[in-house]
Design a protein around this motif. Structure first.
Motif, short mmCIF file in Angstrom:
data_model
loop_
_atom_site.label_atom_id
_atom_site.label_comp_id
_atom_site.label_asym_id
_atom_site.label_seq_id
_atom_site.Cartn_x
_atom_site.Cartn_y
_atom_site.Cartn_z
N ARG A 248 -9.81 -10.36 -10.51
CA ARG A 248 -10.26 -10.55 -9.14
C ARG A 248 -11.70 -10.11 -8.94
NH1 ARG A 248 -5.12 -7.16 -7.21
NH2 ARG A 248 -5.82 -6.11 -9.12
N TYR A 249 -12.14 -9.19 -9.78
CA TYR A 249 -13.51 -8.64 -9.69
C TYR A 249 -13.82 -8.00 -11.03
CZ TYR A 249 -10.46 -4.67 -8.67
OH TYR A 249 -9.46 -3.74 -8.72
N ALA A 250 -15.07 -7.71 -11.26
CA ALA A 250 -15.47 -7.07 -12.52
C ALA A 250 -14.81 -5.70 -12.64
CB ALA A 250 -16.99 -6.93 -12.57
N GLY A 251 -14.22 -5.44 -13.79
CA GLY A 251 -13.56 -4.16 -14.00
C GLY A 251 -12.17 -4.07 -13.41
N ASP A 252 -11.55 -5.20 -13.13
CA ASP A 252 -10.19 -5.24 -12.57
C ASP A 252 -9.21 -4.85 -13.68
OD1 ASP A 252 -7.90 -5.70 -11.17
OD2 ASP A 252 -8.23 -7.84 -10.85
N ALA A 253 -8.88 -3.57 -13.76
CA ALA A 253 -8.09 -3.07 -14.89
C ALA A 253 -6.66 -3.60 -14.94
CB ALA A 253 -8.09 -1.54 -14.88
N PRO A 254 -5.92 -3.69 -13.82
CA PRO A 254 -4.53 -4.17 -13.94
C PRO A 254 -4.44 -5.60 -14.46
CG PRO A 254 -4.85 -3.01 -11.88
CD PRO A 254 -6.20 -3.19 -12.47
N THR B 100 -7.81 7.84 -16.76
CA THR B 100 -8.13 7.55 -15.36
C THR B 100 -7.31 6.40 -14.78
OG1 THR B 100 -9.93 6.10 -16.10
CG2 THR B 100 -10.49 8.40 -15.58
N ARG B 101 -6.37 5.87 -15.55
CA ARG B 101 -5.53 4.78 -15.06
C ARG B 101 -4.13 4.92 -15.62
NH1 ARG B 101 -9.24 0.40 -18.11
NH2 ARG B 101 -10.61 1.32 -16.53
N PRO B 102 -3.15 4.28 -15.04
CA PRO B 102 -1.78 4.37 -15.55
C PRO B 102 -1.70 3.94 -17.01
CG PRO B 102 -1.79 3.33 -13.39
CD PRO B 102 -3.22 3.44 -13.81
N ALA B 103 -0.72 4.49 -17.70
CA ALA B 103 -0.62 4.25 -19.14
C ALA B 103 -0.45 2.77 -19.46
CB ALA B 103 0.55 5.05 -19.72
N PHE B 104 0.41 2.07 -18.72
CA PHE B 104 0.62 0.66 -19.02
C PHE B 104 -0.64 -0.15 -18.76
CE2 PHE B 104 2.07 -3.68 -18.11
CZ PHE B 104 2.79 -3.94 -19.27
N VAL B 105 -1.36 0.19 -17.71
CA VAL B 105 -2.62 -0.50 -17.41
C VAL B 105 -3.64 -0.28 -18.51
CG1 VAL B 105 -4.52 -0.68 -15.73
CG2 VAL B 105 -2.18 -0.33 -14.93
N GLY B 106 -3.60 0.87 -19.15
CA GLY B 106 -4.56 1.18 -20.19
C GLY B 106 -4.32 0.46 -21.51
N SER C 171 0.81 -1.21 0.00
CA SER C 171 0.00 0.00 0.00
C SER C 171 0.85 1.26 0.00
CB SER C 171 -0.94 0.00 1.21
OG SER C 171 -0.19 0.01 2.42
N ALA C 172 2.07 1.18 0.54
CA ALA C 172 2.93 2.35 0.57
C ALA C 172 3.32 2.82 -0.83
CB ALA C 172 4.18 2.05 1.40
N LEU C 173 3.20 1.96 -1.81
CA LEU C 173 3.53 2.33 -3.19
C LEU C 173 2.55 3.34 -3.75
CD1 LEU C 173 4.41 -1.10 -4.84
CD2 LEU C 173 5.92 0.88 -4.67
N GLY C 174 1.33 3.33 -3.25
CA GLY C 174 0.28 4.14 -3.85
C GLY C 174 -0.46 3.35 -4.91
N SER C 175 -1.71 3.68 -5.08
CA SER C 175 -2.56 2.93 -6.01
C SER C 175 -2.05 2.97 -7.43
CB SER C 175 -3.99 3.49 -5.95
OG SER C 175 -4.80 2.88 -6.92
N TRP C 176 -1.57 4.12 -7.89
CA TRP C 176 -1.15 4.27 -9.28
C TRP C 176 0.02 3.34 -9.60
CZ3 TRP C 176 -4.22 7.18 -12.38
CH2 TRP C 176 -3.76 7.48 -13.67
N ASN C 177 1.06 3.40 -8.77
CA ASN C 177 2.23 2.55 -9.00
C ASN C 177 1.90 1.08 -8.82
OD1 ASN C 177 3.96 4.77 -9.43
ND2 ASN C 177 4.26 5.02 -7.24
N THR C 178 1.06 0.76 -7.83
CA THR C 178 0.68 -0.63 -7.61
C THR C 178 -0.03 -1.20 -8.82
OG1 THR C 178 0.52 -0.31 -5.21
CG2 THR C 178 -0.66 -2.19 -6.15
N GLN C 179 -0.94 -0.42 -9.41
CA GLN C 179 -1.65 -0.89 -10.60
C GLN C 179 -0.68 -1.20 -11.74
OE1 GLN C 179 -5.33 1.21 -11.86
NE2 GLN C 179 -5.11 2.38 -9.98
N THR C 180 0.30 -0.33 -11.94
CA THR C 180 1.26 -0.55 -13.02
C THR C 180 2.07 -1.81 -12.79
OG1 THR C 180 1.44 1.83 -13.48
CG2 THR C 180 3.26 0.44 -14.22
N LEU C 181 2.54 -2.00 -11.57
CA LEU C 181 3.33 -3.19 -11.26
C LEU C 181 2.48 -4.46 -11.33
CD1 LEU C 181 5.46 -1.77 -8.32
CD2 LEU C 181 6.22 -2.22 -10.66
N GLU C 182 1.22 -4.36 -10.92
CA GLU C 182 0.32 -5.51 -11.06
C GLU C 182 0.12 -5.87 -12.52
OE1 GLU C 182 -2.62 -5.40 -7.14
OE2 GLU C 182 -3.26 -4.41 -8.99
N ALA C 183 -0.06 -4.86 -13.36
CA ALA C 183 -0.25 -5.12 -14.79
C ALA C 183 1.00 -5.75 -15.40
CB ALA C 183 -0.61 -3.83 -15.52
N PHE C 184 2.18 -5.31 -14.96
CA PHE C 184 3.43 -5.90 -15.45
C PHE C 184 3.50 -7.38 -15.03
CE2 PHE C 184 7.90 -7.04 -14.71
CZ PHE C 184 8.45 -6.77 -15.95
#
Length: 226
Positions: free
Chosen positions: A66-72, A127-133, A43-56
């Motif tokens: 994990r749920y409907a609309g799980d973008a990463p 509304t989301r990180p570039a890599f996630v998009g 959580s210390a990473l922040g939502s934006w960075n976490t989403q990018t790393l999750e997508a990677f």
């Protein structure tokens, strides 16, 4: 060449420091397992960075959403992937020297994604990180290029890929007994066996269905050579 020291972060990133962190991380992971980490570590990473790393991580070892609309998580396959297996918790472990560099690395990945979108005429959601998009097929193509021999930041992605694989294949952020008890999705997916009743693992069936060598007569009861 765009390196992490071109990015903005609380602590300016420098190429030499990042390389030292990458080497130290790789050495640490071969020397000792990580201790158990709380679920909120990332959580210390922040939502934006976490989403990018999750997508990677999901690009390397895809899983179901994990749920409907799980973008990463693109949802390219069924079954668990690296994110469900704790990839970001491993990356963000405070025991690894890589953790402070993750925001800059996530920003670097998003910068690659912006350049990719521009050259491929893709419209990214703001509304989301570039890599996630990026659509999954474009994420995959971009990540494949990050491992090219002429890619200057290749060591960054190699170490991240190593950690993502360790999260899924070994539950690196948990003890093996804890991971088995909790039903770690990666270990379950590869059918990692449970321990014997005394908590130890034994493998009576050898890979060739026989011992590879005769036991030396002077071998001690513990299995050590005389």
């Amino acid at each position: 060449m765009l390196w992490a020291d071109d990015l903005v972060s609380p602590d300016p990133l420098h190429r030499r420091g990042l390389l030292k962190a990458l080497v130290a991380t790789a050495v640490f992971m071969t020397a000792a397992p990580l201790a158990a980490l709380p679920a909120e570590t990332a959580s210390a990473l922040g939502s934006w960075n976490t989403q990018t790393l999750e997508a990677f991580a999901d690009t390397l070892i895809p899983g179901q959403q994990r749920y409907a609309g799980d973008a990463p998580i693109a949802g390219a396959v069924t079954g668990p992937g690296a994110v469900q297996a704790g990839a970001v918790q491993v990356l963000a472990s405070p025991q690894l020297p890589l953790a402070p560099w993750l925001p800059g690395i996530a920003s670097l990945l998003d910068t690659h994604a912006l350049a990719w979108a521009a050259t491929h005429l893709l419209l990214l959601p703001p509304t989301r990180p570039a890599f996630v998009g990026l659509p999954f097929n474009h994420r995959t193509a971009l990540v494949a290029g990050l491992f090219d021999s002429d890619e200057p930041d290749r060591p960054v992605w190699q170490v991240l890929a190593l950690l993502v694989g360790l999260a899924f294949d070994t539950a690196a952020h948990l003890s093996t007994t804890t991971a088995i008890t909790r039903g770690h999705p990666g270990l379950a997916w590869i059918d990692f066996p449970a321990a014997d009743a005394d908590g130890l693992w034994r493998f009576p069936q050898h890979s060739y269905n026989r011992p590879l060598a005769d036991l030396h007569p002077h071998t001690t009861p513990s299995g050590s050579p005389a």
